[in-house]
Design a protein around this motif. Structure first.
Motif, short mmCIF file in Angstrom:
data_model
loop_
_atom_site.label_atom_id
_atom_site.label_comp_id
_atom_site.label_asym_id
_atom_site.label_seq_id
_atom_site.Cartn_x
_atom_site.Cartn_y
_atom_site.Cartn_z
N UNK A 175 25.42 58.65 8.69
CA UNK A 175 26.22 59.59 9.47
C UNK A 175 27.59 58.99 9.78
N UNK A 176 28.58 59.87 9.84
CA UNK A 176 29.90 59.45 10.34
C UNK A 176 29.92 59.65 11.85
N UNK A 177 30.28 58.61 12.60
CA UNK A 177 30.35 58.68 14.05
C UNK A 177 31.76 58.28 14.47
N UNK A 178 32.49 59.21 15.06
CA UNK A 178 33.91 58.99 15.35
C UNK A 178 34.13 57.81 16.28
N UNK A 179 33.22 57.61 17.23
CA UNK A 179 33.43 56.57 18.24
C UNK A 179 33.21 55.16 17.67
N UNK A 180 32.52 55.07 16.54
CA UNK A 180 32.27 53.75 15.95
C UNK A 180 33.38 53.44 14.94
N UNK A 181 34.09 52.34 15.20
CA UNK A 181 35.31 52.04 14.46
C UNK A 181 35.04 51.78 12.98
N UNK A 182 33.87 51.29 12.62
CA UNK A 182 33.59 50.95 11.23
C UNK A 182 32.91 52.09 10.47
N UNK A 183 32.70 53.22 11.15
CA UNK A 183 31.87 54.28 10.59
C UNK A 183 32.46 54.89 9.32
N UNK A 184 33.76 55.12 9.29
CA UNK A 184 34.36 55.76 8.12
C UNK A 184 34.14 54.93 6.86
N UNK A 185 34.37 53.63 6.98
CA UNK A 185 34.18 52.77 5.82
C UNK A 185 32.74 52.70 5.37
N UNK A 186 31.82 52.59 6.33
CA UNK A 186 30.40 52.51 5.98
C UNK A 186 29.90 53.81 5.36
N UNK A 187 30.35 54.94 5.91
CA UNK A 187 29.90 56.25 5.41
C UNK A 187 30.41 56.49 3.99
N UNK A 188 31.70 56.26 3.75
CA UNK A 188 32.26 56.52 2.42
C UNK A 188 31.73 55.53 1.38
N UNK A 189 31.50 54.28 1.79
CA UNK A 189 30.97 53.31 0.83
C UNK A 189 29.56 53.69 0.40
N UNK A 190 28.70 54.06 1.35
CA UNK A 190 27.32 54.46 1.02
C UNK A 190 27.32 55.74 0.18
N UNK A 191 28.21 56.67 0.51
CA UNK A 191 28.32 57.90 -0.26
C UNK A 191 28.69 57.58 -1.70
N UNK A 192 29.66 56.68 -1.89
CA UNK A 192 30.10 56.32 -3.25
C UNK A 192 28.97 55.65 -4.02
N UNK A 235 39.14 44.34 10.49
CA UNK A 235 38.65 44.55 11.85
C UNK A 235 37.62 43.49 12.24
N UNK A 236 36.69 43.21 11.33
CA UNK A 236 35.64 42.23 11.61
C UNK A 236 36.19 40.81 11.71
N UNK A 237 37.29 40.53 11.00
CA UNK A 237 37.91 39.21 11.09
C UNK A 237 38.47 38.95 12.49
N UNK A 238 38.79 40.03 13.21
CA UNK A 238 39.36 39.88 14.54
C UNK A 238 38.28 39.72 15.62
N UNK A 239 37.03 39.75 15.23
CA UNK A 239 35.94 39.67 16.20
C UNK A 239 35.19 38.35 16.06
N UNK A 240 34.44 38.03 17.11
CA UNK A 240 33.63 36.81 17.07
C UNK A 240 34.16 35.75 18.02
N UNK A 241 33.38 34.72 18.23
CA UNK A 241 33.77 33.66 19.17
C UNK A 241 34.79 32.68 18.60
#
Length: 271
Positions: A175-192, A235-241
């Protein structure tokens, strides 16, 4: 055990030589309950640490004053001093950044020396939401196709069986979930990745969606999947300790240089 961990975090914040900074976000979960999460950044034994300071539900309104009161009560109960707060990071929602009644305004009243920051990852996510009309219309079409499969229990089961017959690595769409920042990429990648299964699925159902899964549609899908995938990776590179501002600047600068390279490759038709 949880009480002991919370005690250690609070004591670590109290003993922090250079004060502490907080980052917080309020969001609504799947049960429509508003949740407030507060992380604290402090120094301990000459090392920087990031720990969860507070997790609490908000059961009525979620104004800036409400959020401030929850955090203020927590700090008072644990004898933490607002005066030692050096920084406060939030998203860009009006309850957080409102100049008169937002959370940051209330923080400034008790901690005037604290630096207020709008989370740059959130700003980055907001920028990534802006799409040209044609691509936005295309993305909405992808979402409608995903919803057609996912919202029907029968379609979900049939699609899962078809994926297994194809030997696919995945057996469902996302599912695409607008509030989740990574959702667009995950949804389109799985669709492809499941595009061939989807084409067979809609052909068997004799549905008009099969006309969408043609060469031009797949080309645009691949483009969106690649772009959103690159943005998600950044986006993920900007996260973490243990991340520092200098590292963030370096990673962002490298991504900008990649954009220049990609643009030159497109102009010269080197895909």
């Amino acid at each position: 055990m949880s009480v002991d961990i919370a005690y250690q975090v609070v004591e670590g914040v109290k003993s922090s030589k250079y004060g502490f900074a907080i980052q917080l976000d309020e969001s609504t979960d799947v049960t429509n309950c508003s949740q407030l999460l507060v992380y604290v950044y402090f120094t301990q034994s000459n090392a920087a640490k990031t720990e969860l300071l507070l997790s609490q539900g908000l059961f009525s309104t979620t104004t800036g004053k409400d959020i401030f009161n929850v955090l203020d009560n927590f700090l008072q109960q644990n004898e933490l001093d607002w005066g030692k707060l050096v920084g406060c990071t939030t998203d860009g929602a009006p309850p957080m950044l409102g100049r008169k009644s937002g959370f940051q305004a209330h923080v400034k009243a008790v901690a005037p020396n604290a630096t207020a920051v709008h989370c740059f990852i959130h700003r980055f996510a907001l920028c990534a939401k802006v799409l040209p009309p044609k691509l936005l219309s295309f993305l909405n079409r992808v979402i409608r196709i995903v919803n057609f499969v996912k919202t029907s229990a029968l379609n979900t089961r049939l699609f899962k069986l078809l994926c297994k017959d194809f030997g696919s690595d995945h057996i469902c769409l996302l599912y695409h979930t607008e509030v989740r920042w990574l959702s667009r990429g995950n949804t389109t990648r799985r669709f492809f990745e499941l595009r061939d299964v989807l084409l067979v699925f809609f052909k068997e159902k004799k549905h008009d969606f099969q006309k969408d899964l043609e060469d031009e549609f797949i080309s645009r899908l691949a483009y969106l999947s690649d772009i959103f995938g690159a943005l998600n990776h950044l986006n993920l590179l900007f996260q973490g300790p243990d991340c520092t501002v200098t590292e963030f600047i370096s990673k962002l600068g490298a991504f900008v240089r990649k954009l220049d390279l990609w643009m030159k490759n497109v102009e010269s038709k080197r895909y």
